[in-house]
Structures are given as structure tokens and as C-alpha cells.
Design a protein around this motif. Sequence first.
Motif, PDB file in Angstrom:
ATOM      1  N   LYS A   1      -2.154   8.999  -4.203  1.00  0.00           N
ATOM      2  CA  LYS A   1      -1.061   8.015  -4.130  1.00  0.00           C
ATOM      3  C   LYS A   1      -1.235   6.982  -3.007  1.00  0.00           C
ATOM      4  O   LYS A   1      -1.130   5.772  -3.278  1.00  0.00           O
ATOM      5  CB  LYS A   1       0.280   8.754  -3.995  1.00  0.00           C
ATOM      6  CG  LYS A   1       1.471   7.816  -3.999  1.00  0.00           C
ATOM      7  CD  LYS A   1       2.767   8.587  -4.099  1.00  0.00           C
ATOM      8  CE  LYS A   1       3.933   7.628  -4.082  1.00  0.00           C
ATOM      9  NZ  LYS A   1       5.213   8.278  -4.302  1.00  0.00           N
ATOM     10  N   PRO A   2      -1.499   7.404  -1.763  1.00  0.00           N
ATOM     11  CA  PRO A   2      -1.634   6.376  -0.712  1.00  0.00           C
ATOM     12  C   PRO A   2      -2.736   5.369  -1.017  1.00  0.00           C
ATOM     13  O   PRO A   2      -2.575   4.162  -0.786  1.00  0.00           O
ATOM     14  CB  PRO A   2      -1.966   7.195   0.544  1.00  0.00           C
ATOM     15  CG  PRO A   2      -1.460   8.568   0.256  1.00  0.00           C
ATOM     16  CD  PRO A   2      -1.605   8.772  -1.216  1.00  0.00           C
ATOM     17  N   ASP A   3      -3.841   5.864  -1.567  1.00  0.00           N
ATOM     18  CA  ASP A   3      -4.947   4.954  -1.882  1.00  0.00           C
ATOM     19  C   ASP A   3      -4.614   4.034  -3.055  1.00  0.00           C
ATOM     20  O   ASP A   3      -5.069   2.887  -3.110  1.00  0.00           O
ATOM     21  CB  ASP A   3      -6.220   5.749  -2.187  1.00  0.00           C
ATOM     22  CG  ASP A   3      -6.853   6.307  -0.927  1.00  0.00           C
ATOM     23  OD1 ASP A   3      -6.388   5.938   0.177  1.00  0.00           O
ATOM     24  OD2 ASP A   3      -7.797   7.120  -1.029  1.00  0.00           O
ATOM     25  N   VAL A   4      -3.830   4.530  -4.014  1.00  0.00           N
ATOM     26  CA  VAL A   4      -3.409   3.666  -5.134  1.00  0.00           C
ATOM     27  C   VAL A   4      -2.586   2.498  -4.610  1.00  0.00           C
ATOM     28  O   VAL A   4      -2.826   1.341  -4.978  1.00  0.00           O
ATOM     29  CB  VAL A   4      -2.566   4.455  -6.174  1.00  0.00           C
ATOM     30  CG1 VAL A   4      -1.926   3.495  -7.183  1.00  0.00           C
ATOM     31  CG2 VAL A   4      -3.406   5.455  -6.906  1.00  0.00           C
ATOM     32  N   LEU A   5      -1.626   2.805  -3.724  1.00  0.00           N
ATOM     33  CA  LEU A   5      -0.778   1.737  -3.191  1.00  0.00           C
ATOM     34  C   LEU A   5      -1.616   0.706  -2.443  1.00  0.00           C
ATOM     35  O   LEU A   5      -1.450  -0.500  -2.621  1.00  0.00           O
ATOM     36  CB  LEU A   5       0.299   2.330  -2.270  1.00  0.00           C
ATOM     37  CG  LEU A   5       1.336   3.232  -2.951  1.00  0.00           C
ATOM     38  CD1 LEU A   5       2.286   3.832  -1.924  1.00  0.00           C
ATOM     39  CD2 LEU A   5       2.131   2.472  -4.009  1.00  0.00           C
ATOM     40  N   ARG A   6      -2.548   1.198  -1.627  1.00  0.00           N
ATOM     41  CA  ARG A   6      -3.412   0.270  -0.878  1.00  0.00           C
ATOM     42  C   ARG A   6      -4.261  -0.569  -1.827  1.00  0.00           C
ATOM     43  O   ARG A   6      -4.412  -1.779  -1.644  1.00  0.00           O
ATOM     44  CB  ARG A   6      -4.307   1.065   0.091  1.00  0.00           C
ATOM     45  CG  ARG A   6      -5.294   0.186   0.849  1.00  0.00           C
ATOM     46  CD  ARG A   6      -5.976   0.945   1.964  1.00  0.00           C
ATOM     47  NE  ARG A   6      -5.091   1.128   3.101  1.00  0.00           N
ATOM     48  CZ  ARG A   6      -4.865   0.218   4.051  1.00  0.00           C
ATOM     49  NH1 ARG A   6      -5.470  -0.965   3.985  1.00  0.00           N
ATOM     50  NH2 ARG A   6      -4.060   0.454   5.047  1.00  0.00           N
ATOM     51  N   GLU A   7      -4.802   0.091  -2.867  1.00  0.00           N
ATOM     52  CA  GLU A   7      -5.683  -0.648  -3.794  1.00  0.00           C
ATOM     53  C   GLU A   7      -4.901  -1.714  -4.574  1.00  0.00           C
ATOM     54  O   GLU A   7      -5.400  -2.820  -4.805  1.00  0.00           O
ATOM     55  CB  GLU A   7      -6.354   0.337  -4.768  1.00  0.00           C
ATOM     56  CG  GLU A   7      -7.502  -0.279  -5.542  1.00  0.00           C
ATOM     57  CD  GLU A   7      -8.291   0.738  -6.357  1.00  0.00           C
ATOM     58  OE1 GLU A   7      -7.886   1.937  -6.409  1.00  0.00           O
ATOM     59  OE2 GLU A   7      -9.296   0.333  -6.968  1.00  0.00           O
ATOM     60  N   LEU A   8      -3.657  -1.390  -4.944  1.00  0.00           N
ATOM     61  CA  LEU A   8      -2.834  -2.372  -5.665  1.00  0.00           C
ATOM     62  C   LEU A   8      -2.546  -3.596  -4.781  1.00  0.00           C
ATOM     63  O   LEU A   8      -2.629  -4.737  -5.240  1.00  0.00           O
ATOM     64  CB  LEU A   8      -1.509  -1.733  -6.110  1.00  0.00           C
ATOM     65  CG  LEU A   8      -1.598  -0.717  -7.259  1.00  0.00           C
ATOM     66  CD1 LEU A   8      -0.286   0.061  -7.372  1.00  0.00           C
ATOM     67  CD2 LEU A   8      -1.927  -1.399  -8.580  1.00  0.00           C
ATOM     68  N   VAL A   9      -2.219  -3.323  -3.521  1.00  0.00           N
ATOM     69  CA  VAL A   9      -1.942  -4.443  -2.606  1.00  0.00           C
ATOM     70  C   VAL A   9      -3.231  -5.230  -2.349  1.00  0.00           C
ATOM     71  O   VAL A   9      -3.217  -6.460  -2.263  1.00  0.00           O
ATOM     72  CB  VAL A   9      -1.307  -3.927  -1.290  1.00  0.00           C
ATOM     73  CG1 VAL A   9      -1.077  -5.083  -0.315  1.00  0.00           C
ATOM     74  CG2 VAL A   9       0.022  -3.228  -1.575  1.00  0.00           C
ATOM     75  N   GLN A  10      -4.340  -4.507  -2.275  1.00  0.00           N
ATOM     76  CA  GLN A  10      -5.638  -5.171  -2.068  1.00  0.00           C
ATOM     77  C   GLN A  10      -5.972  -6.113  -3.230  1.00  0.00           C
ATOM     78  O   GLN A  10      -6.587  -7.166  -3.034  1.00  0.00           O
ATOM     79  CB  GLN A  10      -6.739  -4.101  -1.920  1.00  0.00           C
ATOM     80  CG  GLN A  10      -8.111  -4.663  -1.563  1.00  0.00           C
ATOM     81  CD  GLN A  10      -8.156  -5.228  -0.142  1.00  0.00           C
ATOM     82  OE1 GLN A  10      -7.745  -4.557   0.800  1.00  0.00           O
ATOM     83  NE2 GLN A  10      -8.639  -6.462   0.001  1.00  0.00           N
ATOM     84  N   ILE A  11      -5.544  -5.730  -4.451  1.00  0.00           N
ATOM     85  CA  ILE A  11      -5.761  -6.612  -5.617  1.00  0.00           C
ATOM     86  C   ILE A  11      -5.110  -7.973  -5.358  1.00  0.00           C
ATOM     87  O   ILE A  11      -5.712  -9.024  -5.599  1.00  0.00           O
ATOM     88  CB  ILE A  11      -5.169  -5.972  -6.902  1.00  0.00           C
ATOM     89  CG1 ILE A  11      -5.959  -4.723  -7.306  1.00  0.00           C
ATOM     90  CG2 ILE A  11      -5.180  -6.995  -8.064  1.00  0.00           C
ATOM     91  CD1 ILE A  11      -5.275  -3.906  -8.414  1.00  0.00           C
ATOM     92  N   LEU A  12      -3.871  -7.932  -4.826  1.00  0.00           N
ATOM     93  CA  LEU A  12      -3.166  -9.201  -4.533  1.00  0.00           C
ATOM     94  C   LEU A  12      -3.886  -9.989  -3.446  1.00  0.00           C
ATOM     95  O   LEU A  12      -3.999 -11.203  -3.522  1.00  0.00           O
ATOM     96  CB  LEU A  12      -1.723  -8.911  -4.108  1.00  0.00           C
ATOM     97  CG  LEU A  12      -0.782  -8.354  -5.178  1.00  0.00           C
ATOM     98  CD1 LEU A  12       0.601  -8.097  -4.578  1.00  0.00           C
ATOM     99  CD2 LEU A  12      -0.668  -9.325  -6.360  1.00  0.00           C
ATOM    100  N   LYS A  13      -4.380  -9.262  -2.460  1.00  0.00           N
ATOM    101  CA  LYS A  13      -5.096  -9.929  -1.359  1.00  0.00           C
ATOM    102  C   LYS A  13      -6.378 -10.586  -1.901  1.00  0.00           C
ATOM    103  O   LYS A  13      -6.663 -11.760  -1.609  1.00  0.00           O
ATOM    104  CB  LYS A  13      -5.422  -8.878  -0.290  1.00  0.00           C
ATOM    105  CG  LYS A  13      -6.307  -9.343   0.826  1.00  0.00           C
ATOM    106  CD  LYS A  13      -5.518 -10.053   1.891  1.00  0.00           C
ATOM    107  CE  LYS A  13      -6.406 -10.350   3.100  1.00  0.00           C
ATOM    108  NZ  LYS A  13      -5.799 -11.333   3.980  1.00  0.00           N
TER     109      LYS A  13
END
Lengths: 149, 162
Positions: free
Chosen positions: A21-33
Motif C-alpha cells: 500500500k505505501p508504495d502504491v500511493l507513492r507510485e500513483l503520486v509519482q505518475i502525476l509528477k
Amino acid sequence: MALIDLLVPEVVKTPLEAKDKPDVLRELVQILKDAGQIDDLDTVLKAVQEREDKQSTGLGAGVAVPHCKTPAVKSLKLAIGIAPEGIDFDSLDHEPTTLFFLLVAAPDQSGPHVEALAEIARLARSKAFCQALVRAQSAQEVVDLIKGE
Amino acid sequence: MGKPINKIMVYVDGTEQSVTAAQYAICLASFSGAELIALYVVNTRAMEDLLKARIFLSDEEAEYEHDLEADAERYLKYVGELAAKKGLTIARKQRKGSVHKEIIDAIHDEQVDLLVIGELSRIRSRRDEFYDEAERAMRTAPCSVLIVKDEDRVWELYESLV
């Protein structure tokens, strides 16, 4: 604000690399970045995590809708991540989550935020449609599926 | 014979299209002498759906409803100022519920004979046809409906009003 107005292949990733879960959230935000839609990854990620800490946005049936409001964005942002293998996201039905819709809104744009969330909720009600998204082979296919729905 | 239009209601949702619609409605009221109403609907139906779908927590629903009420106040005040600049008054109405249903109820309650709405979003999927609230209101309104287009022309018309 229609969901498809926000949808371009650059904000869709399939498959996700994250395994928890923590990595999913980071990866999703990274997509926006990576798509150039946000500048301040840490602030957005913190806002998403704070909402998630109150209660998981894993709705069950393989769908999660992490979301938040933050002054780090000026307009509504959407990212879609797909994990065909499924990831434990503390979902209400305790089943793995395969489809993630991240929505990040500016604090003064609650109207478009509510409309977009409602649209995702409607999409998520179709099991067949969600399965088609999970089977998609590319970001472009995901975009085409949603635009053609 | 009475006036063809006695009461005009413009639906305002904060979009640029709805502001253009408000400017046009002000022009129409100025030319026709009709009464003018601006309506904003806080979409509590969508928020209830999000709560049921467990996307929203109950305190989140309350927070968003409060935000949308503030949006309603802000946009209705802005439309009121647009009317005042042209020497007109506009009655500001805020309702809560399902958008298209509240528009229809307001038409009945206020005895509106012309509904003015902004240009509709382009239909790009079957979903849009089912869920575009302004389109649903247009289809089900018991009075005549005017869809305002051509933002530049409307702006010129509004600016030319004395």
C-alpha cells in the motif's frame, strides 16, 4: 469537469511496480509528477496518506479511490494505476485491489472533485468494465476504454 | 396579451459557461423587463452516493457540503454583482439535492417561464448522456429552455448594456 477531460495516457500506468500500500500511493503520486502535473510530490503524498490513515479508500471489488485536497495543486488531477496481480490495500472486503484511481484537488474546487469522484463511483459499479480495465495491455488502451464507455 | 416572459431563471454552477448564461439572462431581463432569478444547486445527492460507496467518510461529506455552500454563495454573489452593474436585481436561490430535480422544482416553485443554461458539455460517451445534470434538466423542464452559446458575442452584448 468530466473524468475524461483529465485523462491522458501519461497519467495511466499498467502494470504498477509497487507491491504494498505505501508504495502504491507513492507510485500513483509519482505518475502525476512524471506527467508534469504536480511539482511538490511530498506534499501531495502526505495529503493522500493522511486521508488514507482515517480509513482505507479500498472500496472492495478490486477498486480503490485514494483522494485528497491540497493547496499543492491548482486544478483537479487524476492518475490511474493498475495492478493485475492485486495488492493488499486494506480494502473493506479484505480482497486484493487491482484498480486505483487517484484524485487530487485544490481546496477551492470541491465541485469538480465531487463530480469526478461520483463518476469514478459509477464506473466502479460495472464489474465487467473494471475487469476490462485490468486486462488492458497499455495506458492508451485504458484511456480508449474509459473514453468509449 | 401579457408579456411573453415574466420570470427568467438562470442556472449557475460556477463554470464559465454558466457565467456567460447569466450575462445573457441579464441582457434578456433588461430588454424584456422580466424578473430574474439565479439558482445554484449544491449536489448533496452526489455526496450521499459517495458516502454510500464508502469513498467519503461522514466528516468528509460534511466538509465538502460546507465547501460547496460557500461556492454557491460566492458564485451567486458574483452573478448578483453582474446584474447590479447593469442596474438590475437578481434574486439569489440556493438549493440542495439532486441537481436536475432541484432545477425542475425551482421552476415550479418560482413559476419560471424561461430557464437559461450555459452551453452543454460535448457528449463524448454514453455515460455523459445519462449523467449530465444540465442536459437532464433541459430535457425535463416544464418551461422553455434557452441554451446560451458564443461567449464573445454575449460578452459584447452584456458590455453594451447601459
